[in-house]
Design a protein around this motif. Structure first.
Motif, short mmCIF file in Angstrom:
data_model
loop_
_atom_site.label_atom_id
_atom_site.label_comp_id
_atom_site.label_asym_id
_atom_site.label_seq_id
_atom_site.Cartn_x
_atom_site.Cartn_y
_atom_site.Cartn_z
N LYS A 3 2.45 -1.75 6.39
CA LYS A 3 2.39 -1.71 4.93
C LYS A 3 1.69 -0.43 4.51
N GLU A 4 2.12 0.12 3.37
CA GLU A 4 1.58 1.39 2.93
C GLU A 4 0.22 1.25 2.26
N LYS A 5 0.04 0.25 1.43
CA LYS A 5 -1.20 0.11 0.69
C LYS A 5 -2.25 -0.62 1.52
N ILE A 6 -3.48 -0.12 1.46
CA ILE A 6 -4.58 -0.75 2.18
C ILE A 6 -4.82 -2.15 1.64
N SER A 7 -4.71 -2.34 0.33
CA SER A 7 -4.94 -3.66 -0.27
C SER A 7 -3.92 -4.68 0.24
N THR A 8 -2.67 -4.24 0.43
CA THR A 8 -1.63 -5.13 0.95
C THR A 8 -1.95 -5.52 2.39
N THR A 9 -2.38 -4.55 3.18
CA THR A 9 -2.74 -4.82 4.57
C THR A 9 -3.92 -5.78 4.65
N LYS A 10 -4.92 -5.58 3.80
CA LYS A 10 -6.08 -6.47 3.78
C LYS A 10 -5.68 -7.89 3.40
#
Length: 164
Positions: A3-10
């Motif tokens: 996933k590109e966004k850190i928030s999505t990965t978290k």
């Protein structure tokens, strides 16, 4: 996780962690060391333990479809289930049609990936095979979880007798 966004990965990591933490030690060990089929079955268990709504839909509605010989589960089955849940959980009244559609989409994808249905498009039900090892581990945790694998109440009772 791609996933590109850190928030999505978290968020994704948090969701996965939450699901895995619902499993007991023997289930976690099977998730780590089992065959791909066993891992798929245990992941479904983790999802159902973490998300009561998914457990309820499978254990009641999907099983009803399977045992009433309707051969498949449909979006109409989910919509009926969701509308019934609104009586118990009035907060569901605030969910938009788009959100309900996305929830249905995710649940049907889970059914497909856990091989409870042939595909999202057909909804054709297929009962997964549980090895003795998987069945025993689930019964030792709580036999009610066998319902998500389309076990009848009688089969659940028999499995309890077998492993006690």
């Amino acid at each position: 996780m791609g996933k590109e966004k850190i928030s999505t990965t978290k968020r994704l990591f948090s969701l996965i962690k939450q699901r895995i933490e619902t499993l007991d030690k023997s289930e976690q060990k099977l998730l780590k060391e089992g065959s791909n089929s066993e891992k798929r079955l245990i992941l479904l268990l983790a999802i159902c333990k973490a998300h009561t709504m998914i457990f309820d839909f499978i254990a009641v509605n999907v099983r009803d479809c399977f045992y009433n010989m309707s051969e498949k589960v449909t979006h109409a089955n989910f919509n009926e289930f969701f509308n019934e849940k609104k009586y118990v959980h009035p907060e569901l009244e605030t969910i938009t049609d788009l959100t309900q559609s996305k929830i249905r989409q995710v649940i049907f994808r889970i059914l497909e990936q856990s091989e409870l249905i042939e595909s999202v498009d057909t909804g054709i039900l297929q009962r997964p095979y549980l090895s003795e090892k998987v069945e025993r581990i689930i019964v030792e945790d709580n036999p009610k979880w066998l319902a998500i694998y389309l076990y009848s109440n009688n089969e659940i009772s028999n499995a309890c007798s077998l492993y006690e």
